[in-house]
Every structure is written in structure tokens, then in C-alpha cells.
Design a protein around this motif. Sequence first.
Motif, PDB file in Angstrom:
ATOM      1  N   THR A 136      14.356   5.948   9.715  1.00 44.28           N
ATOM      2  CA  THR A 136      14.840   5.896   8.349  1.00 44.28           C
ATOM      3  C   THR A 136      15.245   7.290   7.878  1.00 44.28           C
ATOM      4  N   ALA A 137      16.050   7.331   6.827  1.00 45.11           N
ATOM      5  CA  ALA A 137      16.437   8.610   6.251  1.00 45.11           C
ATOM      6  C   ALA A 137      15.186   9.350   5.786  1.00 45.11           C
ATOM      7  N   GLU A 138      15.223  10.669   5.864  1.00 36.75           N
ATOM      8  CA  GLU A 138      14.036  11.476   5.590  1.00 36.75           C
ATOM      9  C   GLU A 138      13.517  11.319   4.163  1.00 36.75           C
ATOM     10  N   ASN A 139      14.401  10.987   3.218  1.00 43.84           N
ATOM     11  CA  ASN A 139      13.969  10.873   1.828  1.00 43.84           C
ATOM     12  C   ASN A 139      13.728   9.428   1.401  1.00 43.84           C
ATOM     13  N   SER A 140      13.707   8.497   2.366  1.00 43.16           N
ATOM     14  CA  SER A 140      13.458   7.100   2.033  1.00 43.16           C
ATOM     15  C   SER A 140      11.973   6.884   1.751  1.00 43.16           C
ATOM     16  N   PRO A 141      11.625   5.848   0.977  1.00 42.90           N
ATOM     17  CA  PRO A 141      10.203   5.601   0.683  1.00 42.90           C
ATOM     18  C   PRO A 141       9.349   5.426   1.931  1.00 42.90           C
ATOM     19  N   SER A 152       0.821  -7.976   0.451  1.00 42.73           N
ATOM     20  CA  SER A 152       1.845  -8.636  -0.365  1.00 42.73           C
ATOM     21  C   SER A 152       1.163  -9.137  -1.639  1.00 42.73           C
ATOM     22  N   THR A 153       1.803  -8.957  -2.778  1.00 44.07           N
ATOM     23  CA  THR A 153       1.178  -9.368  -4.034  1.00 44.07           C
ATOM     24  C   THR A 153       1.189 -10.889  -4.155  1.00 44.07           C
ATOM     25  N   LYS A 154       0.049 -11.441  -4.539  1.00 44.48           N
ATOM     26  CA  LYS A 154      -0.058 -12.889  -4.729  1.00 44.48           C
ATOM     27  C   LYS A 154       0.426 -13.307  -6.123  1.00 44.48           C
ATOM     28  N   ASN A 155       0.321 -12.395  -7.084  1.00 49.67           N
ATOM     29  CA  ASN A 155       0.757 -12.677  -8.444  1.00 49.67           C
ATOM     30  C   ASN A 155       2.185 -12.154  -8.630  1.00 49.67           C
ATOM     31  N   PRO A 156       3.150 -13.039  -8.859  1.00 43.09           N
ATOM     32  CA  PRO A 156       4.546 -12.589  -8.963  1.00 43.09           C
ATOM     33  C   PRO A 156       4.821 -11.660 -10.139  1.00 43.09           C
ATOM     34  N   SER A 157       3.892 -11.584 -11.079  1.00 40.90           N
ATOM     35  CA  SER A 157       4.098 -10.686 -12.218  1.00 40.90           C
ATOM     36  C   SER A 157       3.726  -9.238 -11.878  1.00 40.90           C
ATOM     37  N   TYR A 158       3.092  -9.018 -10.726  1.00 40.59           N
ATOM     38  CA  TYR A 158       2.739  -7.663 -10.311  1.00 40.59           C
ATOM     39  C   TYR A 158       3.890  -7.053  -9.510  1.00 40.59           C
ATOM     40  N   PRO A 159       4.077  -5.734  -9.576  1.00 38.99           N
ATOM     41  CA  PRO A 159       5.100  -5.082  -8.755  1.00 38.99           C
ATOM     42  C   PRO A 159       4.876  -5.386  -7.272  1.00 38.99           C
ATOM     43  N   ASP A 160       5.944  -5.717  -6.557  1.00 39.74           N
ATOM     44  CA  ASP A 160       5.773  -6.170  -5.176  1.00 39.74           C
ATOM     45  C   ASP A 160       5.429  -5.058  -4.199  1.00 39.74           C
ATOM     46  N   THR A 161       5.415  -3.804  -4.650  1.00 40.21           N
ATOM     47  CA  THR A 161       5.020  -2.700  -3.769  1.00 40.21           C
ATOM     48  C   THR A 161       3.720  -2.029  -4.232  1.00 40.21           C
ATOM     49  N   ALA A 172      10.772  -4.448   0.641  1.00 39.92           N
ATOM     50  CA  ALA A 172      10.655  -4.075  -0.773  1.00 39.92           C
ATOM     51  C   ALA A 172      10.353  -2.583  -0.913  1.00 39.92           C
ATOM     52  N   VAL A 173       9.451  -2.088  -0.062  1.00 34.87           N
ATOM     53  CA  VAL A 173       9.130  -0.659  -0.091  1.00 34.87           C
ATOM     54  C   VAL A 173      10.356   0.161   0.296  1.00 34.87           C
ATOM     55  N   ALA A 174      11.071  -0.273   1.332  1.00 32.07           N
ATOM     56  CA  ALA A 174      12.276   0.441   1.760  1.00 32.07           C
ATOM     57  C   ALA A 174      13.301   0.497   0.642  1.00 32.07           C
ATOM     58  N   ASP A 175      13.356  -0.559  -0.161  1.00 33.86           N
ATOM     59  CA  ASP A 175      14.372  -0.656  -1.206  1.00 33.86           C
ATOM     60  C   ASP A 175      13.989   0.087  -2.486  1.00 33.86           C
ATOM     61  N   HIS A 176      12.742  -0.075  -2.945  1.00 32.14           N
ATOM     62  CA  HIS A 176      12.395   0.498  -4.245  1.00 32.14           C
ATOM     63  C   HIS A 176      10.952   0.991  -4.344  1.00 32.14           C
ATOM     64  N   GLY A 177      10.327   1.263  -3.197  1.00 34.46           N
ATOM     65  CA  GLY A 177       8.986   1.835  -3.236  1.00 34.46           C
ATOM     66  C   GLY A 177       9.006   3.217  -3.876  1.00 34.46           C
ATOM     67  N   VAL A 178       7.884   3.567  -4.513  1.00 34.55           N
ATOM     68  CA  VAL A 178       7.775   4.881  -5.162  1.00 34.55           C
ATOM     69  C   VAL A 178       6.616   5.627  -4.515  1.00 34.55           C
ATOM     70  N   VAL A 179       6.948   6.572  -3.664  1.00 34.10           N
ATOM     71  CA  VAL A 179       5.935   7.343  -2.943  1.00 34.10           C
ATOM     72  C   VAL A 179       6.000   8.787  -3.429  1.00 34.10           C
ATOM     73  N   THR A 180       4.986   9.198  -4.158  1.00 31.71           N
ATOM     74  CA  THR A 180       4.992  10.522  -4.794  1.00 31.71           C
ATOM     75  C   THR A 180       3.849  11.413  -4.311  1.00 31.71           C
ATOM     76  N   GLY A 181       3.213  11.029  -3.215  1.00 26.98           N
ATOM     77  CA  GLY A 181       2.073  11.795  -2.724  1.00 26.98           C
ATOM     78  C   GLY A 181       0.805  10.967  -2.753  1.00 26.98           C
ATOM     79  N   ASP A 182      -0.316  11.625  -2.574  1.00 30.89           N
ATOM     80  CA  ASP A 182      -1.626  10.975  -2.529  1.00 30.89           C
ATOM     81  C   ASP A 182      -1.900  10.256  -3.862  1.00 30.89           C
ATOM     82  N   THR A 183      -2.116   8.942  -3.778  1.00 33.19           N
ATOM     83  CA  THR A 183      -2.443   8.170  -4.986  1.00 33.19           C
ATOM     84  C   THR A 183      -3.868   7.623  -4.937  1.00 33.19           C
ATOM     85  N   ILE A 184      -4.648   8.069  -3.976  1.00 36.06           N
ATOM     86  CA  ILE A 184      -6.032   7.596  -3.860  1.00 36.06           C
ATOM     87  C   ILE A 184      -7.014   8.631  -4.387  1.00 36.06           C
TER      88      ILE A 184
END
Length: 371
Positions: free
Chosen positions: A2-7, A273-282, A304-316
Amino acid sequence: MTAENSPLAKLSAEGVAVWLDDLSRDRLTTGNLQELVDTREVVGVTTNPSIFQAAISKSSLYDDDLRRHARQGSDAEAAVRDFTSNDVRAAADLLAPVVERTGGLDGRVSIEVDPRLAHETDATTAQARDLWSLVDRPNIFIKIPATRAGLPAITSTIAAGISVNVTLIFSIERYHEVMDAYQTGLEQRLEAGESLDGTASVASFFVSRVDAEVDKRLDSIGTDEALALRGKAAVANARLAYAAYEEVIAADRWRRLEAAGAKRQRPLWASTSTKNPSYPDTMYVDQLVAPDTVNTMPESTLEAVADHGVVTGDTIRPNLDDARQTFAALESAGVDLADVSRTLEDEGVEKFESSWNELLESVAGKLEAAK
């Protein structure tokens, strides 16, 4: 790749191994799995009885093998083991370059022991050895459930030098027991004078199912305090699991093992994968980013992650205090988290048993028709 800046590339750069939670002969023969490795950062594959039930029941690519087994007089269990082990072996061969590229860290494919053995220690241990020999590839994981009976089976299997994916983990308490079982197996191996080289493990911590069960209970409680907590339990649970992992690898016991060549038992986020469709799918990817982790995704979540995932660093690690506060609030609202874990473990075993039985019934019917 994948491209280097992709999610997905960003996810990999943050130390999260991207695995596909699916396998079928169709994926193997059409080149789809290879394409996902080449373009979607996929470096591993997980399977379970439900995945194989869907793959074998819906495809015609197993028909020649079905006719062969029918001529040989095979029963459904023998045929299914042949189909699944062949597919896992082919996937392991496809991922062999990943093994080399990652120094043995990734490029793994998982295959599960018969889920009907989830409460039988000796039978699980025996089948783990049989599957390891049957598939005969060093880059596979044998999946063993984290039931009470599964814990000593994990230790025995690791002690035998067989790599294990521990599945169906729902609670921090059981996760501690899983990490202890892994370390005990490694210690037994060392005491026997055996090398730790090549022996590995991941611990599959289930995510979305926790929210599905907790949200149901929060809805039943119905207070404003309870309803405000919907969709927060699963991520908090996984984040606290990661904190437990970091505690273990910082302890003297693990440092001695690592000095002897042991590989870390990475936390693996499953059921993402989210079971509740109202939650963001990523959400179960974006919110669970940290080094030394694996996220295994169905293809829909991967795309979904490839298309619109938001990866900004450590989120844990920056959010551990929030996770602790969420757990305290859940208990204050009246959610029995220990009961949630017990319920999910029982349901998980039951679902996999049901899928396995459906697969056996389907194959038995096809074998009869092919005679």
C-alpha cells in the motif's frame, strides 16, 4: 504494498500486524489472498469453524476432493480435516516470504482444534499435536480456546514446541491466566533442554462481542448513566488487556525467558467488525493501535480501514486512565463484567460447535450424494 501514507501502511508502521480473518480455497485459487498481501499490508491469516463452514459449504472448488473421499469411504470428519489442512498449508506456503521478511514474527496461518473438545484438556492437546503434524508447516498456529480446560492444554502444547493462537479470551483475569500458561510452557521446554526457537504464540482478545453483550445489559438497565456507556466497554477492555501485557513483559519472569530466546505472546484483537451499524466501522481498529499487537479483520473491515481509517499513532497507552474509569462506571451502573465474560465464553464455544456441526452435516450430505 500500500501507499506509505495509507491507513493500513500507517497501522503497520505503528507496530500493528494486519491479518485477514478469513480463508477459502476461492481466495487461494483466484489470487485474492496474494493480492491482499501485496496491496493491503496483510501478513497473517486466521480461521475458525464458522469461516470454514462458510467456505466449504458455498464453494464448488472442493467437489473433486469430495468425490475422492466418497470413493475412499471417508467420513465427514476426515474429509473436513483434509480440506481445512490443505487450505491452511497452501496459505502458509503463500505467506512464507512474509515469514522471511519479518524474521518469523508474521506470515502465520491459524487452524483450530475441534471446538467440541473445548472442555477436554487431553483431547485438545492430542489434537493440537495431530494438526501440527498434519499441516506440517512451521508458520502455523494451532488455535486453542482459553477455557479452563484449554489453559493446561496451551502449556502442554507450547512445551512440545507447537505454536499456539489462544482464542476466545474475553476478560483481563483469564488473559493473565493465558499469559501464565504460555510462560509455563516455555519454562517446561527449557527445563527439558529444548530450544525456544520457532515456538510462538498470540492471544486473541475478542472485541466487538463485548460491546454487543454489555450494550444489551446497559439497555436493560436503562438509566441515563448506563445508556451513556454504550459502545465503550469493548475498547476499554482491550486497552486494559494491553496494559496487562506490558506488565507481564516488564517482569523478571518474562525477561529471563526472553533472554533465553522466547518470543512475545502478542495481543491479537479479534472480532473487530462492528456488530452495531450505528458505530463507526473502523472503531475497533482505529482505537486499538499500539506496538506489538495484531489486528485480524474480515475483508469488509480491512477495506473500510483502507478507505477511511484514521490512524494517528498510539491510541491505547494514552487512554488507559479513561479505560479504567469506563470499567468503574460500568460496575457502578450495575454491569457484572465477570458474568459478561462467562456468558461470552460459553456462547463463543457454542457458536463454534454449531458451525462445526453444520459443516460436518453439510459435508456428510455431499459425500453421500457423490457416491
